[in-house]
Design an enzyme around this catalytic site. Structure first.
Site, PDB file in Angstrom:
ATOM      1  N   TYR A 283       0.809  -1.213   0.000  1.00  0.00           N
ATOM      2  CA  TYR A 283       0.000   0.000   0.000  1.00  0.00           C
ATOM      3  C   TYR A 283       0.846   1.268   0.000  1.00  0.00           C
ATOM      4  O   TYR A 283       0.342   2.356  -0.282  1.00  0.00           O
ATOM      5  CB  TYR A 283      -0.931   0.015   1.212  1.00  0.00           C
ATOM      6  CG  TYR A 283      -2.001  -1.052   1.190  1.00  0.00           C
ATOM      7  CD1 TYR A 283      -2.137  -1.940   0.125  1.00  0.00           C
ATOM      8  CD2 TYR A 283      -2.886  -1.195   2.246  1.00  0.00           C
ATOM      9  CE1 TYR A 283      -3.103  -2.917   0.112  1.00  0.00           C
ATOM     10  CE2 TYR A 283      -3.876  -2.167   2.244  1.00  0.00           C
ATOM     11  CZ  TYR A 283      -3.975  -3.035   1.175  1.00  0.00           C
ATOM     12  OH  TYR A 283      -4.948  -4.002   1.169  1.00  0.00           O
TER      13      TYR A 283
ATOM     14  N   LYS B 137       3.594 -15.575   3.452  1.00  0.00           N
ATOM     15  CA  LYS B 137       3.589 -16.390   2.224  1.00  0.00           C
ATOM     16  C   LYS B 137       5.029 -16.753   1.900  1.00  0.00           C
ATOM     17  O   LYS B 137       5.545 -16.511   0.813  1.00  0.00           O
ATOM     18  CB  LYS B 137       2.918 -15.619   1.077  1.00  0.00           C
ATOM     19  CG  LYS B 137       2.614 -16.459  -0.159  1.00  0.00           C
ATOM     20  CD  LYS B 137       1.633 -17.576   0.100  1.00  0.00           C
ATOM     21  CE  LYS B 137       1.334 -18.335  -1.215  1.00  0.00           C
ATOM     22  NZ  LYS B 137       0.569 -19.577  -0.972  1.00  0.00           N
TER      23      LYS B 137
ATOM     24  N   ASP C 114      -2.856 -18.418   2.802  1.00  0.00           N
ATOM     25  CA  ASP C 114      -3.993 -19.129   2.219  1.00  0.00           C
ATOM     26  C   ASP C 114      -4.559 -20.144   3.213  1.00  0.00           C
ATOM     27  O   ASP C 114      -5.784 -20.296   3.346  1.00  0.00           O
ATOM     28  CB  ASP C 114      -3.629 -19.798   0.887  1.00  0.00           C
ATOM     29  CG  ASP C 114      -2.235 -20.392   0.870  1.00  0.00           C
ATOM     30  OD1 ASP C 114      -1.514 -20.314   1.884  1.00  0.00           O
ATOM     31  OD2 ASP C 114      -1.859 -20.952  -0.173  1.00  0.00           O
TER      32      ASP C 114
ATOM     33  N   ASP D  39      -5.439  -6.795   5.963  1.00  0.00           N
ATOM     34  CA  ASP D  39      -6.647  -6.155   5.451  1.00  0.00           C
ATOM     35  C   ASP D  39      -7.672  -7.212   5.059  1.00  0.00           C
ATOM     36  O   ASP D  39      -8.854  -7.149   5.422  1.00  0.00           O
ATOM     37  CB  ASP D  39      -6.263  -5.286   4.244  1.00  0.00           C
ATOM     38  CG  ASP D  39      -7.378  -4.346   3.815  1.00  0.00           C
ATOM     39  OD1 ASP D  39      -8.465  -4.355   4.420  1.00  0.00           O
ATOM     40  OD2 ASP D  39      -7.153  -3.596   2.850  1.00  0.00           O
TER      41      ASP D  39
ATOM     42  N   ASP E 186     -11.209  -8.605   7.400  1.00  0.00           N
ATOM     43  CA  ASP E 186     -12.558  -8.515   6.836  1.00  0.00           C
ATOM     44  C   ASP E 186     -13.219  -9.888   6.789  1.00  0.00           C
ATOM     45  O   ASP E 186     -14.414 -10.027   7.051  1.00  0.00           O
ATOM     46  CB  ASP E 186     -12.523  -7.906   5.432  1.00  0.00           C
ATOM     47  CG  ASP E 186     -12.410  -6.388   5.473  1.00  0.00           C
ATOM     48  OD1 ASP E 186     -12.274  -5.837   6.576  1.00  0.00           O
ATOM     49  OD2 ASP E 186     -12.456  -5.757   4.404  1.00  0.00           O
TER      50      ASP E 186
END
Length: 357
Positions: free
Chosen positions: A141, A191, A223, A247, A251
């Site tokens: 970001y 990851k 994942d 993020d 959610d």
């Protein structure tokens, strides 16, 4: 105690849920003999419309001079076609960076009375109590370059995932500090089987973990973490991860509670004011209709009282009031069962205040 709070209502339902939270804070002030001074400033789409930029300099200065910041929500389809640097979300990213808010804390705890509002089975979500710690000022970001350009006659795009080791270390330490007063387990999400940034993240987590020998550290690929949050969320205590993964996972975790409208968050740094906001968006489809669920924003003020002001009893009082309101069957539209009575934003706020008093 006297505290200065900068209020950033933002866009969509932001002004409605922020006003609800302010009413609750005013009630806390009366009940516990505190004085809260509220100063309003602009951020996001409303700032673009009025000032031409998503984060006016005046807003930055007002926030820096306050004891804490309360934010509603930013964004909406009205501004979707603007250039990237003028999007409302740039204002949100910018204020986090300006205030050096590197740690986003997102608690996820289910209310037994809301178990039917989740799409997951009751036995899966009952007793869930976890904290997602998201790095907030680095990663994709904020990395540079982030641009479109032309190579060999074809458009290409690049985003950069950039972290300093010190940035990784401080967020992982924050997770261990939180775990030390919880159930003493940290799950570091990465990851590392693909990304070099994640391999460094995992190395730093191992190094920091040695400083906290009484806390269990486990590593989990993102994942798998996404799957485990739905399969067995009660296995988690504190989850820590980089900006984009956090993020997405936070959610996803909202569905453990039945609605995005139920989850608060705190963004904090080493010093200076923290920023408190619900994790839901601006919900432009219901903006101005008095339908929004104010509970996540109200719960965010409880986090403000706890983490920025050290007001533990006051924070507990708000959280208890929310629980009692829900246990007694009061619902907004997003968490209501079919055929049941629905409260609007103002009515739900009034119920929380009633139970507070």
């Amino acid at each position: 105690m006297q505290k200065k709070i900068t209020v950033l209502p933002g866009d969509g339902i932001g002004p409605e849920v922020v006003q609800a939270a302010i009413k609750v804070l005013e009630t806390i002030g009366e009940k516990f003999n505190h004085q809260f001074e509220f100063t309003y400033a602009k951020l996001g789409g409303v700032a673009i419309d009025d000032c031409g930029v998503p984060l006016p300099e005046e807003t930055v200065e007002v926030c820096k001079s306050s004891d804490s910041v309360l934010l509603g929500a930013v964004g909406g389809p009205k501004w979707d076609n603007l250039p990237g640097h003028l999007r409302p979300e740039k204002g949100l990213l910018g204020i986090r960076k300006e205030l050096n808010l590197f740690a986003n804390l997102r608690p996820v705890s289910g209310h037994a009375s809301l178990s039917d509002a989740s799409t997951l089975r009751k036995e899966v979500i009952d007793g869930v109590d976890l904290m997602i710690v998201r790095e907030l000022t680095g990663g994709l970001y904020f990395g540079e370059p982030s641009e479109r350009r032309e190579e060999d006659g074809e458009e290409v795009v690049v985003d950069t995932l950039y972290y300093k080791r010190s940035e990784i270390e401080r967020i992982i330490k924050k997770a261990f500090e939180l775990a030390s007063v919880r159930r003493k387990k940290v799950t570091s999400v990465d990851k590392a089987n693909v990304l070099e940034s994640s391999r460094v993240w995992r190395e730093v987590a191992e190094e920091v973990g040695k400083e906290y020998p009484d806390i269990e550290l486990e590593h989990m690929l993102v994942d798998n973490a996404a799957m485990q949050l739905i399969r067995n969320p009660k296995q988690f205590d504190v989850m820590v991860t980089e900006n984009m993964f956090g993020d997405i996972l936070s959610d996803e975790a909202s569905m453990l509670t039945g609605s995005l409208g139920m989850l608060p968050s705190a963004s904090i740094g080493s010093d200076g004011p923290g920023l408190y906001e619900p994790i839901h968006g601006s919900a432009p489809d219901i903006a101005g209709q008095n339908k929004a669920n104010p509970l996540a924003t109200i719960a965010s003020t409880a986090m403000m009282l706890r983490y920025s002001f050290g007001m533990q009893a006051e924070a507990d009082a708000i959280e208890k009031a929310i629980s009692e309101v829900l246990e007694n069957g009061y619902r907004t539209g997003d968490i209501a069962e079919s055929g049941k009575d629905v409260l609007n934003t103002e009515e739900m706020t009034a119920k929380v205040i009633e139970y507070l008093k």
